[in-house]
Design an enzyme around this catalytic site. Structure first.
Site, PDB file in Angstrom:
ATOM      1  N   SER A   1       0.697  -1.336   0.210  1.00  0.00           N
ATOM      2  CA  SER A   1       0.023  -0.140  -0.135  1.00  0.00           C
ATOM      3  C   SER A   1       0.734   1.155  -0.035  1.00  0.00           C
ATOM      4  O   SER A   1       1.690   1.383   1.019  1.00  0.00           O
ATOM      5  CB  SER A   1      -0.864   0.050   1.184  1.00  0.00           C
TER       6      SER A   1
ATOM      7  N   HIS B   1      -1.235  -1.306  -4.307  1.00  0.00           N
ATOM      8  CA  HIS B   1      -2.476  -0.620  -3.654  1.00  0.00           C
ATOM      9  C   HIS B   1      -2.552   0.766  -3.537  1.00  0.00           C
ATOM     10  O   HIS B   1      -1.427   1.325  -2.747  1.00  0.00           O
ATOM     11  CB  HIS B   1      -2.551  -1.410  -2.228  1.00  0.00           C
TER      12      HIS B   1
ATOM     13  N   ASP C   1      -4.624   3.859  -1.939  1.00  0.00           N
ATOM     14  CA  ASP C   1      -5.762   4.240  -1.230  1.00  0.00           C
ATOM     15  C   ASP C   1      -6.442   5.705  -1.436  1.00  0.00           C
ATOM     16  O   ASP C   1      -5.516   6.651  -1.027  1.00  0.00           O
ATOM     17  CB  ASP C   1      -5.381   4.006   0.311  1.00  0.00           C
TER      18      ASP C   1
ATOM     19  N   MET D   1      -8.979   8.453  -0.401  1.00  0.00           N
ATOM     20  CA  MET D   1      -9.646   8.916   0.578  1.00  0.00           C
ATOM     21  C   MET D   1     -10.171  10.256   0.499  1.00  0.00           C
ATOM     22  O   MET D   1      -9.609  11.126  -0.042  1.00  0.00           O
ATOM     23  CB  MET D   1      -9.034   8.654   2.046  1.00  0.00           C
TER      24      MET D   1
ATOM     25  N   HIS E   1      -8.097   1.488  -3.960  1.00  0.00           N
ATOM     26  CA  HIS E   1      -8.912   1.122  -2.996  1.00  0.00           C
ATOM     27  C   HIS E   1      -9.886   2.479  -2.873  1.00  0.00           C
ATOM     28  O   HIS E   1      -9.186   3.388  -2.211  1.00  0.00           O
ATOM     29  CB  HIS E   1      -8.470   0.454  -1.859  1.00  0.00           C
TER      30      HIS E   1
ATOM     31  N   MET F   1     -11.872   4.844  -0.878  1.00  0.00           N
ATOM     32  CA  MET F   1     -12.657   4.976   0.610  1.00  0.00           C
ATOM     33  C   MET F   1     -13.247   6.415   0.386  1.00  0.00           C
ATOM     34  O   MET F   1     -12.788   7.599   0.890  1.00  0.00           O
ATOM     35  CB  MET F   1     -11.991   4.892   1.567  1.00  0.00           C
TER      36      MET F   1
ATOM     37  N   MET G   1     -12.085  -5.708   5.065  1.00  0.00           N
ATOM     38  CA  MET G   1     -11.145  -4.752   5.800  1.00  0.00           C
ATOM     39  C   MET G   1     -10.938  -5.431   7.293  1.00  0.00           C
ATOM     40  O   MET G   1     -11.944  -5.837   8.020  1.00  0.00           O
ATOM     41  CB  MET G   1     -11.938  -3.294   6.207  1.00  0.00           C
TER      42      MET G   1
ATOM     43  N   GLY H   1      -9.051   4.201   6.841  1.00  0.00           N
ATOM     44  CA  GLY H   1      -8.744   5.611   7.067  1.00  0.00           C
ATOM     45  C   GLY H   1      -7.172   5.786   7.404  1.00  0.00           C
ATOM     46  O   GLY H   1      -6.868   6.774   6.806  1.00  0.00           O
ATOM     47  N   PHE H   2      -6.791   4.708   7.925  1.00  0.00           N
ATOM     48  CA  PHE H   2      -5.224   5.064   8.276  1.00  0.00           C
ATOM     49  C   PHE H   2      -4.353   3.871   8.140  1.00  0.00           C
ATOM     50  O   PHE H   2      -4.909   2.636   8.520  1.00  0.00           O
ATOM     51  CB  PHE H   2      -5.270   5.513   9.719  1.00  0.00           C
ATOM     52  N   GLY H   3      -3.065   3.989   7.745  1.00  0.00           N
ATOM     53  CA  GLY H   3      -2.120   2.927   7.994  1.00  0.00           C
ATOM     54  C   GLY H   3      -1.746   2.556   9.144  1.00  0.00           C
ATOM     55  O   GLY H   3      -2.174   3.347  10.266  1.00  0.00           O
ATOM     56  N   GLY H   4      -0.915   1.666   9.681  1.00  0.00           N
ATOM     57  CA  GLY H   4      -0.454   1.267  10.688  1.00  0.00           C
ATOM     58  C   GLY H   4      -1.149   0.722  11.953  1.00  0.00           C
ATOM     59  O   GLY H   4      -1.095   0.861  13.314  1.00  0.00           O
TER      60      GLY H   4
ATOM     61  N   ASP I   1      -7.015  -6.168   4.100  1.00  0.00           N
ATOM     62  CA  ASP I   1      -6.206  -4.889   4.138  1.00  0.00           C
ATOM     63  C   ASP I   1      -6.388  -4.423   5.458  1.00  0.00           C
ATOM     64  O   ASP I   1      -7.447  -4.027   6.016  1.00  0.00           O
ATOM     65  CB  ASP I   1      -7.100  -3.900   3.131  1.00  0.00           C
TER      66      ASP I   1
ATOM     67  N   GLY J   1      -3.397  -4.165   8.719  1.00  0.00           N
ATOM     68  CA  GLY J   1      -2.449  -4.466   9.898  1.00  0.00           C
ATOM     69  C   GLY J   1      -1.842  -6.058   9.553  1.00  0.00           C
ATOM     70  O   GLY J   1      -1.732  -6.943  10.457  1.00  0.00           O
TER      71      GLY J   1
ATOM     72  N   GLY K   1       0.881  -2.378   4.043  1.00  0.00           N
ATOM     73  CA  GLY K   1       1.457  -0.881   3.911  1.00  0.00           C
ATOM     74  C   GLY K   1       2.844  -0.600   4.819  1.00  0.00           C
ATOM     75  O   GLY K   1       4.067  -0.757   4.371  1.00  0.00           O
ATOM     76  N   SER K   2       2.726  -0.564   6.086  1.00  0.00           N
ATOM     77  CA  SER K   2       3.859  -0.502   6.920  1.00  0.00           C
ATOM     78  C   SER K   2       4.687  -1.605   6.954  1.00  0.00           C
ATOM     79  O   SER K   2       5.890  -1.389   7.202  1.00  0.00           O
ATOM     80  CB  SER K   2       3.373  -0.025   8.382  1.00  0.00           C
TER      81      SER K   2
HETATM   82  C1  DX5 Z   1      -6.407   1.613   5.623  1.00  0.00           C
HETATM   83  C2  DX5 Z   1      -5.845   1.411   4.092  1.00  0.00           C
HETATM   84  C3  DX5 Z   1      -4.836   0.467   3.940  1.00  0.00           C
HETATM   85  C4  DX5 Z   1      -3.678   0.831   4.543  1.00  0.00           C
HETATM   86  C5  DX5 Z   1      -2.955  -0.500   5.363  1.00  0.00           C
HETATM   87  O1  DX5 Z   1      -7.381   2.499   5.521  1.00  0.00           O
HETATM   88  O2  DX5 Z   1      -7.147   1.019   3.081  1.00  0.00           O
HETATM   89  O3  DX5 Z   1      -4.522   0.079   2.657  1.00  0.00           O
HETATM   90  O4  DX5 Z   1      -2.568   1.289   3.584  1.00  0.00           O
HETATM   91  O5  DX5 Z   1      -2.009  -0.109   6.032  1.00  0.00           O
HETATM   92  P1  DX5 Z   1      -1.249  -0.887   7.112  1.00  0.00           P
HETATM   93  O6  DX5 Z   1      -0.614  -2.358   6.307  1.00  0.00           O
HETATM   94  O7  DX5 Z   1      -0.161  -0.450   7.514  1.00  0.00           O
HETATM   95  O8  DX5 Z   1      -2.322  -1.436   8.038  1.00  0.00           O
HETATM   96 ZN    ZN Z   2      -6.544  -0.105   1.117  1.00  0.00          ZN
END
Ligand code: DX5
Ligand code: ZN
Length: 224
Positions: free
Chosen positions: A10, A33, A35, A37, A66, A68, A138, A143-146, A176, A178, A198-199
């Site tokens: 991501s 991927h 995102d 938003m 993706h 959102m 999901m 909304g957020f990574g990590g 998608d 964690g 992502g992370s």
């Molecule tokens: C969150 C995104 C994810 C995000 C995942 O809303 O849809 O794609 O980048 O990030 P990690 O892998 O760090 O949870």
């Molecule tokens: Zn995503």
């Protein structure tokens, strides 16, 4: 039964000032991927179609968009027309029958994806999923990574995998949020075949090695 294992890093966790380089760093992944938003469907704001078009021009691998966003009916086909391999809309954001979006996405040459948030059940969408190519379950709140992986959603992954294995649906089952070396095993064992990370990829010193490790772990767990 053998199934594909796709790893989709991501870009949300990448350096937004160097998107072309960041796409190259994950060239041996399967999908990139992206995102999108809109600060309405989710609290966060990222990027939109002009930036996706620019990424599409330089990405070494197919894009997995993706969305959102609210009103996906209106915006999603543009991402397919831009050349994305897969475009996923959120079931919760569709005002009408999501099948209409799926038809538009396929007509524009993309795979059509339907995403469900952690609290959204799968059952109401079983019929409409016949016209989709990807189900995105999901594993965090969008909304957020990590964020931390929510294992409670895995029964939805299992249910979807069963429907694919029994021939009721033909879908990629994507997870998608964690996903890391540990959680990818649980997700693969439950039946996911596309793994967004992502992370775990962009936070690693060597993204290529992180991708290979995730793929190995997912493959091994899928055969268990
Ligand atoms: C969150 C995104 C994810 C995000 C995942 O809303 O849809 O794609 O980048 O990030 P990690 O892998 O760090 O949870
Ligand atoms: Zn995503």
């Amino acid at each position: 039964m053998d199934r594909e294992t796709l790893i989709a890093p991501s870009l949300l966790s990448a350096d937004f000032a160097r998107l072309a380089d960041e796409a190259q760093r994950v060239a041996d992944a399967d999908w990139l991927h992206v995102d999108v938003m809109d600060a309405h469907f989710v609290p966060n704001l990222t990027l939109g179609l002009p930036v996706v078009e620019a990424i599409q021009r330089v990405s070494p691998i197919p894009l997995d968009c993706h969305l959102m966003i609210e009103a996906p009916e209106r915006w999603a086909p543009g991402y397919a027309a831009a050349g994305a391999r897969n475009v996923t809309v959120h079931a919760e954001a569709c005002s009408g029958d999501p099948r209409a979006v799926a038809r538009d996405l396929r007509a524009a040459g993309a795979l059509a994806g339907l995403a469900i948030k952690p609290a959204t059940p799968l059952e109401p969408y079983l019929e409409v999923l016949a016209e989709f190519d990807t189900l995105l379950v999901m594993t965090v709140e969008p909304g957020f990574g990590g964020q931390e992986f929510i294992a409670d959603v895995l029964p939805k992954v299992r249910a979807a995998r069963r429907l694919v294995e029994t021939g009721h649906l033909r879908l990629f089952v994507e997870v998608d949020g964690g996903i890391n070396d540990d959680t990818i095993e649980q997700a693969a064992e439950a039946g996911a075949d596309v793994f967004v990370a992502g992370s775990a990829v962009y936070g690693a010193d060597d993204p290529a090695r992180a991708i290979a490790a995730l793929r190995d772990r997912a493959r091994a767990a899928a055969h268990r």
